[in-house]
Design an enzyme around this catalytic site. Structure first.
Site, PDB file in Angstrom:
ATOM      1  CE  LYS A 282       0.672   1.999   3.294  1.00 14.38           C
ATOM      2  NZ  LYS A 282       1.944   2.571   3.881  1.00 14.38           N
TER       3      LYS A 282
ATOM      4  CE1 TYR B  89      -1.704   0.400   7.662  1.00 12.33           C
ATOM      5  CE2 TYR B  89      -0.384   2.343   7.136  1.00 12.33           C
ATOM      6  CZ  TYR B  89      -0.509   0.968   7.241  1.00 12.33           C
ATOM      7  OH  TYR B  89       0.544   0.157   6.908  1.00 12.33           O
TER       8      TYR B  89
HETATM    9  P1  NAD Z   1      12.538   1.712   1.889  1.00  8.14           P
HETATM   10  O1  NAD Z   1      13.099   2.991   1.377  1.00  8.14           O
HETATM   11  O2  NAD Z   1      13.052   1.194   3.178  1.00  8.14           O
HETATM   12  O3  NAD Z   1      12.766   0.563   0.795  1.00  8.14           O
HETATM   13  C1  NAD Z   1      12.473   0.770  -0.567  1.00  8.14           C
HETATM   14  C2  NAD Z   1      13.277  -0.209  -1.393  1.00  8.14           C
HETATM   15  O4  NAD Z   1      13.029   0.056  -2.772  1.00  8.14           O
HETATM   16  C3  NAD Z   1      14.792  -0.086  -1.170  1.00  8.14           C
HETATM   17  O5  NAD Z   1      15.354  -1.363  -1.068  1.00  8.14           O
HETATM   18  C4  NAD Z   1      15.269   0.617  -2.430  1.00  8.14           C
HETATM   19  O6  NAD Z   1      16.590   0.263  -2.775  1.00  8.14           O
HETATM   20  C5  NAD Z   1      14.277   0.098  -3.468  1.00  8.14           C
HETATM   21  N1  NAD Z   1      14.168   0.955  -4.646  1.00  8.14           N
HETATM   22  C6  NAD Z   1      14.063   0.499  -5.885  1.00  8.14           C
HETATM   23  N2  NAD Z   1      14.027   1.506  -6.772  1.00  8.14           N
HETATM   24  C7  NAD Z   1      14.117   2.633  -6.054  1.00  8.14           C
HETATM   25  C8  NAD Z   1      14.134   4.017  -6.409  1.00  8.14           C
HETATM   26  N3  NAD Z   1      14.049   4.419  -7.675  1.00  8.14           N
HETATM   27  N4  NAD Z   1      14.221   4.902  -5.393  1.00  8.14           N
HETATM   28  C9  NAD Z   1      14.285   4.532  -4.106  1.00  8.14           C
HETATM   29  N5  NAD Z   1      14.281   3.224  -3.725  1.00  8.14           N
HETATM   30  C10 NAD Z   1      14.199   2.294  -4.692  1.00  8.14           C
HETATM   31  O7  NAD Z   1      10.969   1.882   1.922  1.00  8.14           O
HETATM   32  P2  NAD Z   1       9.939   0.956   2.695  1.00  8.14           P
HETATM   33  O8  NAD Z   1       9.616   1.569   4.007  1.00  8.14           O
HETATM   34  O9  NAD Z   1      10.403  -0.446   2.673  1.00  8.14           O
HETATM   35  O10 NAD Z   1       8.616   1.131   1.789  1.00  8.14           O
HETATM   36  C11 NAD Z   1       8.430   0.405   0.593  1.00  8.14           C
HETATM   37  C12 NAD Z   1       6.922   0.222   0.325  1.00  8.14           C
HETATM   38  O11 NAD Z   1       6.357  -0.489   1.397  1.00  8.14           O
HETATM   39  C13 NAD Z   1       6.138   1.533   0.215  1.00  8.14           C
HETATM   40  O12 NAD Z   1       5.145   1.397  -0.762  1.00  8.14           O
HETATM   41  C14 NAD Z   1       5.510   1.681   1.572  1.00  8.14           C
HETATM   42  O13 NAD Z   1       4.304   2.433   1.576  1.00  8.14           O
HETATM   43  C15 NAD Z   1       5.263   0.238   1.946  1.00  8.14           C
HETATM   44  N6  NAD Z   1       5.236   0.016   3.410  1.00  8.14           N
HETATM   45  C16 NAD Z   1       4.191  -0.652   3.929  1.00  8.14           C
HETATM   46  C17 NAD Z   1       4.125  -0.882   5.296  1.00  8.14           C
HETATM   47  C18 NAD Z   1       2.998  -1.667   5.885  1.00  8.14           C
HETATM   48  O14 NAD Z   1       2.889  -1.726   7.102  1.00  8.14           O
HETATM   49  N7  NAD Z   1       2.167  -2.301   5.070  1.00  8.14           N
HETATM   50  C19 NAD Z   1       5.131  -0.389   6.112  1.00  8.14           C
HETATM   51  C20 NAD Z   1       6.198   0.281   5.549  1.00  8.14           C
HETATM   52  C21 NAD Z   1       6.240   0.484   4.179  1.00  8.14           C
END
Ligand code: NAD
Length: 368
Positions: free
Chosen positions: A136, A221
């Protein structure tokens, strides 16, 4: 950890081939039978902070298994290979992952990258013939979300959105109570979703990658919660935006939005989405014959809450473990969660996000 895994392995499996309703509380009705059904073999795309959390949680799954990775960072791939025993043949990067179509050992790809990449990446996964699980917000607007739904339909694969709360035992119990009429007619929902965001250079504050600010990330949320707590779809929204730091929160990145939703029954919701305040993870719903308060309501848990009947006592299990086992059941046995987690559910939220942005910009009451 080990004892929980043993416990989970003893749980009953329903092998009935007709649509069933997933009930996470039934997970606690342990029997001696071990699970012998199919295993959902998942590749994670995006090995960031949430991808890591999902991978860890999947170690306790009994129906889903991490078998592959898609990443642009070779050092992370190596680390994951070593840690999770991912074979080299199941490792891809963002350029070559379409080749996953030739890999019979992967059933589904879980897209956990920045929001602005979800649409294109999910469609590529669908075209490779694999089920798509996407975080999401599913996309950065409803139009993109619908394209994902259409692509997955055309490819005959499932599209599931990472709505982990739809498997969380206390949330599931509240929805069960509402459906059973134990609150009477719902009248009002309040959702408070927010935290103070740090590093101003992160992708969450970059419009192209995030699609928006707090609303896309955390406000969603309260939108989703209003819908499952009240059990209706909104017919109008109003919204007001406040920005105290226009340097950190640039054009198109919302810092704080208050929004209201109206529902066909006359129920209303009043919500706050923000990147500028802490201690905001609270749901409250009052109805003709009762109420529920959940605080925290959507964090990683334990979720805490009480209703007019007393404290919610359902046990805490890692949300992502329940989610991935639930999604495997959905894919293999058509066991439906109490609230859908499919692409259409994601599009419903995206349409509301679009309307909230429009309402905040114009000051108008937007009909849905
Ligand atoms: P994050 O920045 O920690 O991780 C993102 C990942 O994507 C990294 O490994 C990064 O290297 C990669 N990536 C690939 N292409 C990229 C680009 N062009 N720019 C930046 N990063 C790139 O982020 P996250 O917190 O893991 O969030 C990722 C997704 O998960 C989002 O959509 C976020 O909304 C979702 N999320 C959901 C929950 C939940 O509880 N359901 C919690 C946190 C995050």
């Amino acid at each position: 950890m080990g004892s929980r895994r043993n416990f989970l392995e003893k749980l009953t499996v329903s092998a009935i081939g007709i649509p069933l309703l997933y009930n996470s509380t039934s997970l606690f009705a342990a029997t001696e039978s071990a699970y012998e059904g199919p295993m959902l073999r998942v590749a994670i795309m995006g090995l960031g902070s949430y991808g890591t959390r999902v991978a860890e949680a999947m170690q306790s799954c009994k129906r889903a298994k991490l078998v592959g990775v898609i990443s642009g960072t070779p050092s992370k791939v190596e680390a994951w290979q070593a840690k999770y025993g991912v074979p080299k043949k199941n490792c891809y990067n963002y350029e070559n992952f379409d080749k996953i179509k030739d890999n019979p050992d992967i059933d589904a790809v879980y897209v956990i990258t920045p929001n602005g990449l979800h649409c294109e990446q999910s469609i590529r996964v669908a075209k490779a013939g694999k089920h798509v699980i996407c975080e999401k917000p599913m996309a950065i607007n409803a139009e993109e979300g619908q394209k994902m739904v259409d692509a997955c339909k055309a490819a005959n694969v499932k599209l599931l959105i990472g709505y982990r709360m739809h498997f969380e035992p206390k949330t599931v119990e509240v929805i069960r109570m509402r459906k059973a009429g134990e609150f009477g007619k719902p009248k009002f929902f309040q959702g408070l979703s927010g935290f103070v965001i740090g590093d101003p250079s992160q992708w969450r504050l970059n419009k192209k990658l995030s699609g928006g600010g707090a609303m896309m990330d955390i406000g969603i949320y309260s939108i989703n919660g209003a819908r499952y707590m009240l059990g209706e779809e909104p017919i109008w929204v109003t919204a007001q935006e406040t920005k105290t730091d226009p340097v950190k929160f640039k054009e198109g990145i919302d810092e704080t939005i208050q929004f209201q939703m109206g529902f066909p029954s006359g129920a209303v919701a009043s919500c706050l989405s923000t990147y500028a305040m802490n201690n905001l993870d609270r749901f409250f719903m009052t109805a003709e014959d009762g109420y529920v308060e959940m605080w925290p309501s959507t964090g990683y848990g334990p979720i805490e809450g009480s209703t007019h009947k007393g404290k919610l006592t359902q046990p805490h299990i890692t949300h992502q473990t329940l989610q991935m086992d639930g999604m495997a059941q959905l894919i293999f046995e058509n066991v439906q969660p109490i609230v859908p987690v499919d692409g259409e559910e994601g599009v419903k939220d995206m349409k509301i996000v679009d309307a909230i942005f429009k309402a905040a910009k114009t000051g108008d009451k937007i009909a849905l």
